[in-house]
Design an enzyme around this catalytic site. Sequence first.
Site, PDB file in Angstrom:
ATOM      1  CB  CYS A 291      -3.533  -1.787  -1.692  1.00 34.20           C
ATOM      2  SG  CYS A 291      -5.200  -1.096  -0.567  1.00 34.20           S
TER       3      CYS A 291
ATOM      4  CB  CYS B  91      -0.840  -0.151   1.405  1.00 36.38           C
ATOM      5  SG  CYS B  91      -1.982  -1.464   1.583  1.00 36.38           S
TER       6      CYS B  91
ATOM      7  CB  CYS C  72      -4.098   3.144  -1.375  1.00 35.76           C
ATOM      8  SG  CYS C  72      -2.980   1.976  -1.168  1.00 35.76           S
TER       9      CYS C  72
ATOM     10  CB  CYS D 289      -3.265   2.730   2.588  1.00 39.91           C
ATOM     11  SG  CYS D 289      -4.506   1.871   2.214  1.00 39.91           S
TER      12      CYS D 289
END
Length: 346
Positions: A69, A38, A72, A42
């Site tokens: 992810c 991420c 994000c 995030c």
Amino acid sequence: MMQPIAIDDDAAWQAVKERDRRFDGRFVTGVLTTGIYCRPSCAARHPKRENVRFFHDGAAARGAGLRPCKRCLPDNVAPDEDAVAAAVKRLDAGPATLEELAKLTGYSPTHFQRVFKRAMGVSPAAYARARRSARATQSLEQEGKVTDAIYDAGYDAPSRFYADAQRLGMTPSAWKKGGAGVTIRYAVVDSALGPMLVAATDKGICRLSFDEDEAALSKRFPNAKIVADDGTIADWVEGAVQAVEAPLAMPDLPLDVAGTAFQEAVWQELKKIPPGETRSYADIAAAVGKPDAVRAAGSANGANNVAVLIPCHRVVRSDGSLGGYAYGLERKRTLLDKESGKRTLL
């Protein structure tokens, strides 16, 4: 995309905990238990520290078998974010004008001003002042001559530094290092909300809380010299009690707090809320120029170290319900009732 900077794990984890957008594009956070990586900012729930590993970029994370992810989108750093990251890197290195930053990022000065404030919560000039103050403080700790340190930090005159110094207080590095090199005096006094701890450096109040004692203060500032007050901060303690007992006549007390640029922007907005009024978390996020950062505004609200003096209790949910409060909803309700002129027993 700008190249990520080298960053140690402790600094990276702190950035993740604060969801600090300044570090987006500089590294990614790999969560080994989920197999996902991420952005530092995030909004997903924070993983356990032992399950986290940091990578310079998405390619390195993918090489370790992780996938991006979907929330994000860590590999999709937008042009605005890339521009802000480049400007932050430039300002971290030294002073720069808005025109210089605009030329660096390919934006017009007016548009870049809006982009930067929307992302960071403060203007480039405000961010530059904070960085310049931090550089001056660091130089003062290392330089033999005060004047040399002031000019090395980017000030064009000592008078400008001393004007800024009135608001410096404990340095951000001292906060991050648990109060290293700082003496903190404290007192625990009775108040209408129960036992109240007031702690202060020479610059101002650094902690106001309820149901805490010296042990809790030492845990928060493990590297500071913690001493029971001998009367040195008696006037500030009295003022803090008055802030609780008679919030409509709250005295102007000096504060010594430090946070990220976004946190400090949120705290400034909290101080603007008049007694007897409330704002929603969404209102605060919008006021600092980041209307989508409602959750981050809530986190910044909760990171307030000086209850009542920075009135985080005046922030409620959009539906009018109280939301959360570190010291219990009854205390929050009592504070709001006092400020609105109601009489409520705790």
